[in-house]
Enzyme design. Structure first.
Site, PDB file in Angstrom:
ATOM      1  N   THR A 287       0.836  -1.204   0.000  1.00 27.89           N
ATOM      2  CA  THR A 287       0.000   0.000   0.000  1.00 27.89           C
ATOM      3  C   THR A 287       0.866   1.247   0.000  1.00 27.89           C
ATOM      4  O   THR A 287       0.667   2.165  -0.813  1.00 27.89           O
ATOM      5  CB  THR A 287      -0.951   0.006   1.208  1.00 27.89           C
ATOM      6  OG1 THR A 287      -1.889  -1.073   1.072  1.00 27.89           O
ATOM      7  CG2 THR A 287      -1.714   1.326   1.293  1.00 27.89           C
TER       8      THR A 287
ATOM      9  N   GLN B  89       0.658  -9.379  -6.093  1.00 30.49           N
ATOM     10  CA  GLN B  89       0.242 -10.760  -6.313  1.00 30.49           C
ATOM     11  C   GLN B  89       1.111 -11.508  -7.319  1.00 30.49           C
ATOM     12  O   GLN B  89       0.829 -12.664  -7.622  1.00 30.49           O
ATOM     13  CB  GLN B  89      -1.220 -10.792  -6.771  1.00 30.49           C
ATOM     14  CG  GLN B  89      -2.200 -10.344  -5.716  1.00 30.49           C
ATOM     15  CD  GLN B  89      -2.198 -11.226  -4.474  1.00 30.49           C
ATOM     16  OE1 GLN B  89      -1.767 -12.377  -4.506  1.00 30.49           O
ATOM     17  NE2 GLN B  89      -2.676 -10.690  -3.365  1.00 30.49           N
TER      18      GLN B  89
ATOM     19  N   SER C 208       4.615  -6.466  -1.295  1.00 27.39           N
ATOM     20  CA  SER C 208       4.690  -6.671   0.146  1.00 27.39           C
ATOM     21  C   SER C 208       5.434  -7.957   0.476  1.00 27.39           C
ATOM     22  O   SER C 208       5.298  -8.965  -0.235  1.00 27.39           O
ATOM     23  CB  SER C 208       3.284  -6.776   0.760  1.00 27.39           C
ATOM     24  OG  SER C 208       2.678  -5.523   0.897  1.00 27.39           O
TER      25      SER C 208
ATOM     26  N   HIS D 133       4.801  -9.919   3.050  1.00 26.25           N
ATOM     27  CA  HIS D 133       3.956 -10.977   3.605  1.00 26.25           C
ATOM     28  C   HIS D 133       3.190 -11.761   2.551  1.00 26.25           C
ATOM     29  O   HIS D 133       2.551 -12.773   2.868  1.00 26.25           O
ATOM     30  CB  HIS D 133       2.991 -10.392   4.646  1.00 26.25           C
ATOM     31  CG  HIS D 133       1.855  -9.614   4.084  1.00 26.25           C
ATOM     32  ND1 HIS D 133       0.591 -10.129   3.957  1.00 26.25           N
ATOM     33  CD2 HIS D 133       1.785  -8.337   3.631  1.00 26.25           C
ATOM     34  CE1 HIS D 133      -0.214  -9.219   3.446  1.00 26.25           C
ATOM     35  NE2 HIS D 133       0.480  -8.116   3.248  1.00 26.25           N
TER      36      HIS D 133
ATOM     37  N   THR E  17      13.316   4.941  10.629  1.00 25.72           N
ATOM     38  CA  THR E  17      14.242   3.829  10.858  1.00 25.72           C
ATOM     39  C   THR E  17      13.747   2.569  10.161  1.00 25.72           C
ATOM     40  O   THR E  17      12.578   2.190  10.290  1.00 25.72           O
ATOM     41  CB  THR E  17      14.386   3.556  12.370  1.00 25.72           C
ATOM     42  OG1 THR E  17      14.863   4.729  13.010  1.00 25.72           O
ATOM     43  CG2 THR E  17      15.358   2.414  12.624  1.00 25.72           C
TER      44      THR E  17
ATOM     45  N   CYS F  32      -8.673  -6.783   1.876  1.00 22.56           N
ATOM     46  CA  CYS F  32      -8.732  -5.339   2.105  1.00 22.56           C
ATOM     47  C   CYS F  32     -10.033  -4.712   1.625  1.00 22.56           C
ATOM     48  O   CYS F  32     -10.213  -3.501   1.720  1.00 22.56           O
ATOM     49  CB  CYS F  32      -7.555  -4.649   1.413  1.00 22.56           C
ATOM     50  SG  CYS F  32      -5.944  -5.170   2.050  1.00 22.56           S
TER      51      CYS F  32
END
Length: 388
Positions: free
Chosen positions: A72, A178, A198, A200, A235, A330
């Site tokens: 995102t 994806q 992403s 994950h 960070t 989502c």
């Protein structure tokens, strides 16, 4: 109960190698990569090595890799940076089936005066390249497309779209949430200027993402700071970044093997479902990522008056240990029809009667047999319930 998890397009379980690689950076190796003392230098070295691994995964230089909090943020940063790089242009071209995170940002930009053009898809979920060609012009700042659809798995021809964008001086952004870990991501072959995904979604931890920024393209940050070459302040999430790099190293050499095996399992499952339940239809056609099966169960009712409800079917499957989904995790509200399926010409009822099964690299033929039995049993139970 041991779950049969078939929602890998929502998230994946981190690989054992990923967890092992992350643990020191969550305990003894806790330095800040920006610190100059030994713990900081140790962290900095890990960050440099992780960036090199991700760059190799994308076949780019380490300087072109920016670490973020997830797809995102990567997508938002890419879109806003592209618009800042072409301030004289006020048009964005995208598709009607993009992920909610992209759609919501573009809706806000439309309120700010940007023209957002959505290109439609056909009944198989394929993008109309003729419409894309007609839409892109001298006012287009950006073409923003997903690589593979999060619900149907349909793959877009982003390389062709990039050629069209560049022909008119526009930038090309790709949402690879994806496709990362499922398809080879060669930036030169794809031709994109910006690409995000992403951790994950490819067997690493939540809270980490990547944005590829083509060399020479200035990236205006959303978060200001000295980190990431001043492109993304804050960070760095070093445990997550190390885990992501490990996943890239582990998956990188075996993408074709995993894809071939998952596609075979997926296709066998779909064929068996269609044989047992002929009224079932597959949502999406043409090239798809290997792990995704999106099925429409409308028309399987015990009588002609009602359709099987997707939520009811999910609950039946859950009682048998199978975890699947209606679509994107989502999306707002499980009772809302998928905008992806509506764009493909499905009715609201068909969309509400559709389920997504997304496989992982560890699934076996026995798992698919268990899934098949659970699907058929659940449908039969609901048919009997309706007939009573």
């Amino acid at each position: 109960m041991k779950w049969l998890y078939l929602d890998h397009n929502a998230t994946t379980q981190p690989l054992p190698q990923v967890v092992e690689a992350m643990l020191p950076w969550l305990s003894t190796h806790y330095g800040n990569p920006s610190s100059s003392h030994p713990l900081g230098r140790q962290a900095r070295e890990a960050l440099v090595n992780a960036r090199a691994s991700v760059a190799a995964f994308l076949q780019v230089t380490p300087a072109e890799v920016v670490f973020t909090s997830g797809a995102t943020e990567s997508n938002h940063l890419a879109i806003l940076a592209a618009l800042a790089a072409r301030p004289e242009r006020r048009q964005i071209v995208t598709s009607a089936v993009e992920h909610t995170s992209t759609r919501l940002l573009l809706a806000q930009l439309a309120k700010q005066g940007f023209e957002v053009i959505e290109i439609g898809v056909d009944s198989q979920g394929q993008l109309s390249m003729a419409d894309l060609l007609a839409a892109v012009g001298p006012q287009t700042a950006l073409v923003s497309l997903m690589h593979a659809n999060h619900e149907t798995g349909v793959i877009f021809s982003v390389a062709e779209a990039a050629e069209i964008a560049h022909r008119h001086g526009a930038l090309m952004h790709v949402d690879a949430a994806q496709s990362a870990g499922k398809l080879p991501l060669n930036m030169a072959a794809l031709g994109c200027d910006l690409l995000g995904f992403s951790a994950h979604k490819l067997y690493a931890a939540k809270g980490t993402g990547v944005l590829y920024v083509k060399k020479g393209l200035s990236l205006q940050p959303m978060l200001w700071g000295n980190q990431e070459r001043h492109r993304r302040g804050g960070t760095e999430n070093l445990p997550g970044i190390v885990g992501l790099a490990t996943a890239c190293d582990v998956l990188g050499g075996d993408l074709a093997t995993h894809a071939s095996r998952m596609a075979a399992l997926r296709d066998q499952f779909e064929q068996a479902v269609l044989q047992a339940l002929p009224a079932v239809e597959v949502n999406g056609g043409g090239p798809r990522v290997a792990n995704t099966s999106h099925l429409c169960f409308a028309g399987l009712s015990a009588d002609s008056g009602t359709d099987l409800n997707g939520e009811a079917l999910l609950l039946r499957l859950e009682k048998q240990g199978v975890l699947a989904s209606r679509g994107s995790a989502c999306s707002a509200g499980g009772n809302q029809p998928s905008h992806v399926l509506l764009a493909m010409g499905r009715s609201e009822q068909q969309a509400l009667c559709s389920l997504r099964f997304s496989l992982g690299i560890h699934h076996t033929a026995a798992d698919m047999q268990q899934l098949l039995a659970a699907v058929v049993t659940s449908v039969r139970q609901l048919q009997l319930q309706q007939a009573a």
